[in-house]
Design an enzyme around this catalytic site. Structure first.
Site, short mmCIF file in Angstrom:
data_model
loop_
_atom_site.label_atom_id
_atom_site.label_comp_id
_atom_site.label_asym_id
_atom_site.label_seq_id
_atom_site.Cartn_x
_atom_site.Cartn_y
_atom_site.Cartn_z
N HIS A 96 43.47 -83.81 -76.73
CA HIS A 96 42.89 -82.92 -77.73
C HIS A 96 42.72 -83.69 -79.04
O HIS A 96 43.44 -84.65 -79.31
CB HIS A 96 43.79 -81.72 -78.00
CG HIS A 96 43.97 -80.80 -76.84
ND1 HIS A 96 42.94 -80.00 -76.36
CD2 HIS A 96 45.05 -80.53 -76.07
CE1 HIS A 96 43.40 -79.28 -75.35
NE2 HIS A 96 44.67 -79.58 -75.14
N CYS B 246 41.46 -81.79 -71.39
CA CYS B 246 42.72 -81.21 -70.91
C CYS B 246 42.49 -80.39 -69.64
O CYS B 246 42.16 -80.96 -68.61
CB CYS B 246 43.39 -80.40 -72.02
SG CYS B 246 45.16 -80.12 -71.68
#
Length: 514
Positions: free
Chosen positions: A438, A354
């Site tokens: 994630h 991310c």
């Protein structure tokens, strides 16, 4: 209408999340249809529900404990800090803007010396959170609410919607959890109760002692005296338990360390261990991504903030962050950016997740999060990132290294991949990998394939265990939480509270606050 309970705490990290999850698992094993609820959460560890709503990871974990699908109703307000003074406000799973603490909690308004009125966004949300709670109560047999911080934050009580404010609105009984391992638990219980108004005190049914070490019989005289002082009973003394493995709201803890066995690191399945260093960037988010690695036998995970700590690492992870440009400056200032560049040049593995993925790219255009404009990133991946006003919230499914992968996305940055090999939604160049996903390492087959690649590049004779199931380990940990309540709490007393509602006839302690 269903029954319910509010689990409050004398402090942050007293064990509210653990107790709430444990009660949910204990109840569902009894056949009770139960849901967790936290009106307002402040955390950088969040999760995306199947309907695309962002909620705190602790509430997603509690929903798993209750064996129900997580929903935005379970955490209607989520605050994601972006600095010491402001947070992004996520309402019913969607971001609605940045707000200062003064703007959210409110400041006293009115003539000097007169009665203070507080005007802020939080107070206006009470109706929203009570509506969400009412919907849950209409669907489930019981709702177990988690408070936030302490219910005795007297400076915030007038606008409170997560502790006594929601308890009073729902007429829920309250149990207060105290961490005895920190010391001063009796004073904390007494002081917390004494600071409440008479109306709030009437809802406090009693206490739960958490993290006790030693012979519980030695504690009984103190519990008796506490009852004499407050008129309130203790509903359990929970022992200090290592390796519970639950998602943290804050603090740098590898939750699943010790989940494989009681020792901190399980022995390797192959000949070597694998060392993973996680850069502890500012405003780190979703560091729970590394829990699945820590659950693997022979994998050692540690958080680092110095360049020299990367030297012996077989894998370096640059995790997510709510402050990408700030994290970039931090990496450069501490010499970690140069250390990452050396690793890439030497063909040593680096994984960016991310915000960490964005940092590894070539260029960042940010007029949203930091408003820094055009910034050169680390240049380790052929990626350009532009921050968009709309946040991406998704639950993608894909394939990498020949294995199925599930994940979730929470980001404002939009990545344009200009080269390299495809890797999930990102790319790979040599030993440097990047993705917005994630939770990808929780996919067992992919995790094992990725660790084999890392071991090969690092020259380690590490072999992933063929039978490690992260999902099963998580279920086992949630069962341990249920066992903790079932074996060490007054379950019949708790059940009576949940079913009967707010306690009545308890004596008051002279309140110290209006």
């Amino acid at each position: 209408m269903s029954g319910g309970l509010l689990v409050a705490g004398t402090t942050s990290d007293a064990g509210k999340s653990v107790v709430t999850a444990g009660i949910c698992r204990w109840l569902v094993r009894r056949g009770v249809k139960v849901a967790p609820f936290k009106a307002q959460n402040m955390s950088l560890n969040s999760f995306v529900t199947r309907e695309g709503a962002e909620i705190g990871r602790a509430q997603a974990m509690q929903a798993q404990a209750a064996r129900v699908e997580p929903s935005a109703l379970m955490n209607p307000v989520l605050l994601k800090p972006g600095s010491d003074k402001s947070s992004q406000v996520v309402l019913l799973g969607r971001p609605v803007g940045e707000m200062s603490a003064r703007g959210f909690f409110g400041v006293p308004q009115g003539p000097s010396g007169g009665p203070a009125r507080y005007q802020g966004r939080q107070e206006a949300l009470l109706g929203t959170v009570t509506d969400c709670l009412a919907q849950l109560r209409g669907t489930y047999d019981a709702v177990i609410c988690e408070g936030a911080g302490s219910p005795a934050e007297i400076n915030l009580r007038r606008t409170d919607i997560v502790n006594m404010g929601i308890a009073r609105a729902a007429r829920f009984p309250v149990v207060v959890v105290g961490d005895i391992d920190r010391g001063g638990v009796f004073a904390s219980f007494f002081g917390t109760t004494a600071l409440l108004s008479a109306e709030d005190q009437a809802l406090v049914a009693g206490y739960i002692v958490n993290k006790f070490r030693g012979d519980a019989s030695l504690l009984e005289p103190g519990l008796d005296m506490l009852h004499g002082l407050t008129g309130r009973r203790t509903y359990g003394v929970l022992p200090f338990t290592h390796g519970l493995g639950i998602d943290e709201e804050d603090g740098l803890h590898v939750s699943m360390r010790g989940a494989v066995r009681e020792s901190a690191v399980a022995p390797p399945y192959g000949e070597d261990v694998l060392r993973v260093a996680v850069c502890a960037v500012p405003l780190m988010s979703n560091f729970t991504d590394v829990d699945a690695l820590a659950a693997e036998p022979g994998v050692v995970v540690r958080f680092v903030d110095r360049a020299e700590e990367l030297v012996d690492a077989d894998l370096v992870i640059v995790p997510g962050t709510r402050g990408t440009v700030r994290a970039l400056e931090w990496l450069r200032r501490r010499g970690l950016a140069d250390a990452l560049a050396r690793r890439a040049a030497e063909g040593r593995p680096v994984l960016g997740i991310c915000g960490g993925f964005q940092l590894l790219g070539e260029h960042i255009e940010d007029e949203i999060e930091s408003r820094a404009g055009a910034v050169d990133a680390l240049g380790l991946l052929p990626v350009r990132v532009r921050f968009a006003a709309e946040k991406t919230l998704a639950r993608p499914v894909g394939e990498a290294l020949g294995e199925r992968v599930e994940g979730y996305e929470i980001h404002h940055g939009v990545a344009e991949v200009l080269g390299g090999q495809t890797f999930l939604d990102g790319c790979r160049t040599g030993s440097v990998w990047g993705t917005h996903w994630h939770g990808s390492l929780e996919s067992d087959g992919f995790r094992r394939a990725f660790l084999r690649e890392v071991a090969r590049a690092a020259g380690r004779r590490f072999v992933p265990a063929p039978d490690t199931s992260f999902g099963m380990l998580r279920e086992n940990q949630l069962d341990r939480l249920g066992d903790l309540i079932e074996e060490h709490a007054d379950t019949e007393g708790l059940l009576a509270l949940i079913e009967s509602g707010a306690p009545a006839g308890l004596p008051f302690i002279a309140p110290g606050a209006p």
